[in-house]
Design an enzyme around this catalytic site. Structure first.
Site, PDB file in Angstrom:
ATOM      1  N   ALA A  63      -3.563   9.078  -2.440  1.00 45.77           N
ATOM      2  CA  ALA A  63      -2.906   9.974  -3.399  1.00 45.77           C
ATOM      3  C   ALA A  63      -3.748  10.071  -4.667  1.00 45.77           C
ATOM      4  CB  ALA A  63      -1.519   9.450  -3.735  1.00 45.77           C
ATOM      5  N   GLY A 109      -2.032   6.837   0.918  1.00 45.37           N
ATOM      6  CA  GLY A 109      -1.217   7.911   1.476  1.00 45.37           C
ATOM      7  C   GLY A 109      -1.842   8.526   2.724  1.00 45.37           C
ATOM      8  N   GLU A 112      -0.803   6.375   5.416  1.00 43.80           N
ATOM      9  CA  GLU A 112       0.653   6.485   5.624  1.00 43.80           C
ATOM     10  C   GLU A 112       1.007   7.708   6.470  1.00 43.80           C
ATOM     11  OE1 GLU A 112       1.446   5.854   1.386  1.00 43.80           O
ATOM     12  OE2 GLU A 112       2.878   4.319   2.021  1.00 43.80           O
TER      13      GLU A 112
END
Ligand code: NAI
Length: 711
Positions: A63, A109, A112
């Site tokens: 991110a 992220g 993820e």
């Protein structure tokens, strides 16, 4: 940015390829575009399955922290965090198989997203890094990482990855079950599609959505879970002293989240994510460790409009501990090195240092033998100054002695080109003075490395009175070329890092002399987040070296010398007690051979301790140890020794290990609030001495209500 296509088999490919960036990141542009693509694929009945891929050499770097900083307040953060969770969750429960085609690095992220896919296939790319490094900048994975990873590989295997932010190679990730398969780079997307075509409806259900799912190795309340958390909490406390709320919150996320179903677990994670983002530690670490170090590495403060210097050949004078290290990092960066010492044996010994490091890397399979050989072949060990011809830069690291340094400077300058740079690695001698031995003082600069050179990331660049901006810019290019982080400082006794670092050690010794318990002093240092307590550090630096530098300073400054509160104690240790530090096995600590160091038993006879009831609180000791560094750093800013708060913060963390969770010596003042810091320093000055008196720069900032940083 996000390319969407559907092939003849009905397989959708969602390809991340953000324009104008070398890496894909999750930000305010890419997240909505990705969400749209996901929705499109899920709602289109003709789509059978989805491949998520990347059009860049790496997958997704994580991110964008600037985006996080732009989120206003806890409510907005919670809403945005939950929106992300819901989007990832929609992939899992879509009943369509999702495959992550991980062609390169997938971090934070980025990973993820992969964890929310039903299958993770990675390319055989040994350079790829796979992991959840959020904790390293004071955050926690807020896209389901703390929930999916333990459900996938078990709590015990997941915790270290989450708590240490470890990067895994695809091979290692496969071994522990973070990914399912490694395929050749060229076949990655087609292999992913093949899997989708053969996937059963069962394959499109995550393990945790299947009936009767159990966390591998046991849930938190199982006997093994309880053991993991009991030991894990204790270990975490021991390692971090409670200085890293992100790590504690990760523990809580995993514990609480794994006691409930995944949907509630994800909500718990988002709550902790918001809580963690709001901590001063997260703000400090993002500011200094991410942006601060990042900007320094990009040479943000390099003087503009000076062409970039490429380095093909450097000279290193003095092949001792520092010179050998400087030769190694230069050769490793592809630069030819001429390594000179007084005699050939000494020069060769310096080269052998590189050989040993390279051998180790080859043995540990971190480097192949041919690369090691080519690095080593770049180093020429010699006594012949003529070999320096053609070097763009010469760095001297001979004995800390003005005459010897002047001598080697003249010898080197007689050979190298007029425009070549000359740098000194001196740790204590002012650069402007050393530059007097140079016939081109504008090209003379300080490049202060830290020991061991191959491990320590910082180089303190010191400008002398006559150093030109061009020399500074070109020296910064060299530091970048050897992949170190530069900070720029101006000439002053001890420059920036040694000067401030010295106050930490000296304050610890001063407290000992006042009668504070030595165990309290050193434990407080570690509890403050410093890597080593001040007394143990004094032993490591060597008390006789501290003594010697102090005497030299006294001699140089004459009447202007301001006695340090540790002076008498250091003199006593060296002159009376003959305890010079770790090197000789005796300082404030004893170092029994083969045994563990322990405080010298007779210390309290020589430095009588205050009665228990009069010992200061841990908080007061911590405050003294930390604030003395910050107030001295503020003085360095005032005197223009260090020129920006960012450099001061980066230099303090990378140079002497100032507590990273505090964001550095200036961030400490910022977090405390300048006004509060000033009034606390006034109190400390009253109680312990003028060294705590805040400099004018801080008083004036406090009066005007100014801050060092925007957030
Ligand atoms: P060292 O004693 O390990 O190495 C010095 C080397 O210089 C020796 O190999 C010596 O033979 C050589 N040398 C001496 N006179 C010479 C001459 N006339 N010509 C060629 N070579 C000569 O010392 P170390 O620790 O490597 O320090 C070198 C410099 O780096 C000093 O200025 C020191 O203050 C500075 N420094 C040291 C740090 C440390 O942690 N040791 C950290 C940062 C800077």
């Amino acid at each position: 940015m996000i390319n969407y296509s559907v092939d003849a088999d009905g397989i959708a490919t969602i390809e991340w390829d953000m324009p104008g960036r070398s890496m894909n990141v999750l930000n305010n542009d890419s997240i909505p575009a990705f969400a749209d693509a996901i929705e499109k694929a899920i709602s289109d009945e003709a789509v059978k399955g989805v491949v998520i891929s990347s059009g860049k050499p790496d997958f997704i770097a994580g991110a964008d922290l600037e985006m996080l900083q732009g989120w206003n307040g806890a409510e907005e953060m919670f809403a945005n965090g939950m929106a992300l969770q819901t989007m990832f969750r929609s992939m899992e429960v879509s009943k369509k198989p999702f495959v992550a085609a991980i062609n390169g690095t997938a971090l934070g992220g980025g990973l993820e997203i992969c964890l929310a896919c039903h299958r993770r296939m990675a390319a055989d790319n040994p350079k790829a890094k796979i992991g959840l490094p959020e904790v390293k900048v004071g955050l926690l994975p807020g896209g389901g990482g703390t929930q999916r990873l333990p459900r996938m590989i078990g709590i015990q295997a997941a915790l270290p990855l989450l708590l240490e932010g470890t990067h895994l190679s695809p091979e290692k990730a496969l071994k522990i079950g973070v990914i399912d398969e490694i395929v050749s780079s060229d076949d990655l997307v087609s292999a992913a599609k093949k899997w989708i075509l053969s996937a059963t409806p069962e394959d499109a259900v995550q393990p945790w959505d299947k009936k009767g799912f159990r966390i591998p190795g046991g849930a938190p309340m199982s006997p093994s879970g309880m053991m993991t958390f009991t030991a894990g909490n204790a270990m975490l406390r021991e390692k971090t002293n409670g200085n890293y709320p992100a790590a504690l919150n990760i523990m809580s996320c995993v514990y609480e989240g794994c006691c409930v179903n995944i949907d509630n677990g994800l909500k718990i994670e988002t709550r902790y994510f918001v809580k963690t983002c709001g901590t001063p530690e997260a703000k400090n670490m993002i500011r200094s460790l991410f942006f601060g170090i990042g900007n320094a590495n990009k040479l943000a403060s390099r003087p503009k409009d000076i062409p970039t210097q490429k380095f093909t050949k450097v000279g290193v004078l003095g092949a001792g501990m520092m010179g050998a290290g400087i030769a190694y990092v230069s050769a490793k960066a592809g630069i030819d090195v001429v390594l000179i010492d007084q005699d050939l044996a000494a020069a060769e010994k310096g080269k052998a240092y590189s050989e040993a490091l390279l051998d180790k890397a080859v043995k540990r399979k971190k480097m192949d033998a041919s690369k090691a050989e080519s690095i080593l072949s770049r180093i020429t060990a010699t006594t012949d100054y003529d070999q320096l011809a053609g070097a763009e830069l010469v760095i001297e690291a001979v004995f800390e002695n003005r005459e010897i340094k002047a001598d080697v400077t003249a010898k080197a300058e007689a050979v190298i080109a007029k425009e070549a740079l000359f740098a000194s690695n001196t740790s204590t001698l002012p650069i402007s003075g050393l530059a007097e031995a140079s016939d081109r003082p504008a090209n003379f600069i300080g490049l202060h490395f830290f020991s061991p050179v191959d491990k320590m990331p910082l180089v303190e660049i010191i400008c002398g009175k006559e150093t030109s901006q061009e020399t500074l810019a070109r020296s910064m290019d060299y530091v970048k070329a050897i992949r170190k982080t530069p900070i720029v400082v101006n000439d002053s006794r001890g420059f920036y890092t040694s000067r401030v670092f010295g106050t930490y050690v000296s304050e610890g010794i001063a407290m000992l002399a006042e009668g504070v318990s030595p165990a309290l002093i050193d434990n407080a240092g570690k509890m403050a987040g410093m890597p080593v307590g001040p007394l143990a550090l004094a032993d490591e630096v060597a008390l006789d070296l501290i003594y010697k530098i102090r005497n030299q300073t006294k001699e140089d400054l004459g009447d202007k010398y301001i006695a340090a509160p540790s002076d008498d104690a250091v003199t006593k240790m060296v002159e009376e007690l003959g305890r010079v530090g770790k090197r000789e096995g005796k300082g404030f600590y004893d170092y029994p051979e083969g045994g563990k160091k322990h405080l010298w038993k007779e210390l309290s006879e020589h430095f009588p301790q205050l009665p228990e009831a009069e010992q200061p609180s841990v908080d007061e000791v911590i405050k003294r140890l930390i604030f003395i560094q910050s107030v001295e750093t503020a003085r360095c800013l005032e005197e223009n020794v260090v020129t920006t708060p960012e450099d001061a913060d980066v230099g303090s963390i990378l140079g002497w290990g100032f507590a990273p969770s505090r964001g550095g010596a200036i961030s400490q003042i910022h977090t405390t609030g300048v006004e509060t810091f000033v009034s606390e320093c006034d109190r400390l000055a009253q109680a312990y001495g003028a060294r705590f008196t805040p400099p004018k720069i801080l008083r004036s900032m406090a009066e005007k209500g100014e801050a060092f940083y925007a957030a």
